[in-house]
Motif scaffolding. Structure first.
Motif, short mmCIF file in Angstrom:
data_model
loop_
_atom_site.label_atom_id
_atom_site.label_comp_id
_atom_site.label_asym_id
_atom_site.label_seq_id
_atom_site.Cartn_x
_atom_site.Cartn_y
_atom_site.Cartn_z
N GLU A 17 0.69 -1.41 -0.04
CA GLU A 17 0.24 -0.16 0.09
C GLU A 17 0.89 0.96 -0.05
N TYR A 43 -1.62 1.35 -4.52
CA TYR A 43 -0.78 0.70 -4.34
C TYR A 43 -0.10 -0.14 -5.27
N HIS A 80 -6.58 -8.48 -1.48
CA HIS A 80 -6.30 -7.60 -0.01
C HIS A 80 -6.78 -7.09 0.34
N VAL A 111 -5.60 -7.00 -6.21
CA VAL A 111 -5.86 -5.86 -5.09
C VAL A 111 -7.66 -5.63 -4.01
N ARG A 142 -3.11 5.47 1.43
CA ARG A 142 -3.79 4.07 1.91
C ARG A 142 -5.29 4.49 0.79
#
Length: 475
Positions: A181, A188, A240, A237, A184
């Motif tokens: 990351e 990514y 994740h 992603v 935030r």
């Protein structure tokens, strides 16, 4: 579509490489595999340039004329240079070439028209049967979940069988990446876990940006913009972040089970992806029926028509003041709110917008309205919906259909055979020059053969008829 109009498509590059490189291409299988990998894989611009330089260094081809020529026009055939253009994964003339290949299997060359129609009907039947088989395979075939992820289960419910298998391959490759990351919730970095085992020109890391709070993902490889399917980096992603379903923005309808559920624009609210159909309100229906009865009564005679028009004009002026305040429950207000909430209606092209205007005009005609409002405050009279006036033809009236111009046969105009112009004949042409005129034949009598009189005024006795030898024996 980029890469299709120019002759330097990727298939052309591979085909010409076999001709120009000769034995080097046919004997070196490793070089052939490396060239196919550089041309066919979806790479970024820096990856492509690094891979091309490595290919030239490895096989000592810096002075090859063909490779120098195609590298100068790489923006016309290399995939990284139009990765952001939607091509449905077809970046060459393979669609037309495959169609020609299929037709050659059914239709022989120089076949007559009746055979062409028969074989083309057979070809169309076979294609529809294949399409029906794939639809049945998607509907009835069992789905095997490899990883049992919620994203995989959702993909099996929305995608067709073939596209779900492609999504499974991307999900398989996504496992080989790690996520870091950077910002935030917005940016990514996706890094391959075995970067040292890959080609030295392959990128180790790709950047994925998250927009609108997770509603849209954009990766550097541009696979979704190119063919409408999430790449392995975007899927990693999603894994994740723990997203359970594929975002609706990334589910392209052309790859889904309901791809054939396409209705005209005036019936688009009946599609499955548009939610439940909108129903007319009670007051709209009551006003519509009462207005139809009012029109029927006002059309009875001249006095009723004049009185009806006076009532309508006075009522319109009074209702204009009352209708200034809206409660948002009218059919027009609900339609406008529904269209503003539907993203597919806001992304329509100009051609589709014109089709929507024609559909609204048709609906208004069926409802008995005199005119419709399209595109703001413009008013289109219903006369635009009527058929054009039939041009009256010469002669007596007939029931024969109106023929187009290419079917009407006009009298052939005569022209001079000397100057090819109209208005005179070759005998009176001013451009004849010194052409000799044919001498006029002197008419003679048909009985005695003497000039100066006709057979009807001949005073010589009528000669007996004698047949010529070819007419047979004289009786």
């Amino acid at each position: 579509m980029p890469g299709t109009t120019h002759r330097w498509c990727k298939w052309h590059v591979l085909r010409k490489a076999k001709e120009h490189l000769g034995p080097h291409y046919t004997k070196r299988s490793d070089f052939r595999a490396a060239l196919h990998k550089v041309v066919n894989e979806m790479l970024t611009v820096d990856e492509f340039e690094a891979a091309w330089a490595d290919l030239l260094d490895r096989y000592k081809l810096h002075n090859n004329t063909f490779l120098i020529q195609i590298f100068e026009v790489m923006h016309k055939w290399a995939k990284p240079y139009f990765s952001g253009k939607f091509c449905a994964k077809q970046t060459s003339t393979q669609r037309s070439e495959s169609a020609n290949h299929l037709l050659k299997g059914y239709i022989p060359p120089a076949c007559p028209m009746n055979l062409f129609v028969k074989q083309y009907s057979k070809f169309q039947f076979d294609r529809e049967a294949e399409e029906g088989f794939q639809e049945k395979r998607t509907r009835l075939g069992g789905v095997v979940l490899r990883y049992n992820f919620p994203r995989e289960e959702h993909a099996s419910q929305v995608y067709t069988r073939t596209m779900f298998e492609m999504f499974g391959q991307a999900l398989y490759h996504a496992v080989r990446y790690d996520v870091e990351e950077v910002e935030r919730g917005t940016r990514y970095h996706v890094r391959h876990i075995e970067a040292e085992k890959r080609e030295k020109w392959c990128r180790e890391m790709h950047t994925v940006d998250v927009h609108e709070g997770g509603a849209r993902y954009t990766g550097e490889c541009g696979l979704f913009e190119h063919m409408g399917m999430l790449c392995c980096h975007d899927i990693k992603v999603l894994l994740h972040l723990g997203v359970r379903k594929i975002p609706s923005f990334h589910v392209m309808k052309r790859w889904t089970i309901d791809a054939c559920d396409n209705l005209p624009l005036h019936l688009i609210h009946y599609q499955k992806d548009q939610g439940p159909p909108r129903l007319s309100s009670y007051r709209h229906t009551a006003l519509h029926l009462t207005a139809l009865e009012f029109v029927q009564l006002g059309d009875s005679n001249v006095d009723a028509f004049d009185r009806a028009m006076d009532i309508l004009i006075a009522g319109k002026a009074e209702l204009t003041v009352l209708a200034a305040i809206k409660d948002g429950k009218s059919l027009v207000d609900q339609t406008q709110v529904g269209e503003s909430a539907n993203p597919t209606m806001t992304m329509m092209a100009d051609g589709a917008h014109q089709e929507d205007e024609r559909s609204e005009m048709f609906i208004s005609t069926e409802c008995g309205l005199g005119s419709v409002s399209v595109g703001g405050d413009s008013r289109h009279p219903l006369s635009t919906l009527l058929a054009p006036d039939r041009k009256k033809q010469k002669g007596r009236p007939t029931t024969v259909r109106d023929k187009p111009g290419y079917e009407i046969k006009y009298a052939r105009s005569r022209f001079c055979t000397v100057c090819r112009e109209k208005g005179h004949k070759s005998t009176t042409c001013p451009r004849r020059g010194d052409l000799l005129k044919k001498p006029r034949k002197i008419p003679t009598c048909g009985n005695c053969g003497v000039a100066g009189h006709k057979k009807t005024s001949c005073f010589n006795p009528v000669l007996p008829f004698v047949k010529r030898p070819r007419d047979g024996p004289v009786e």
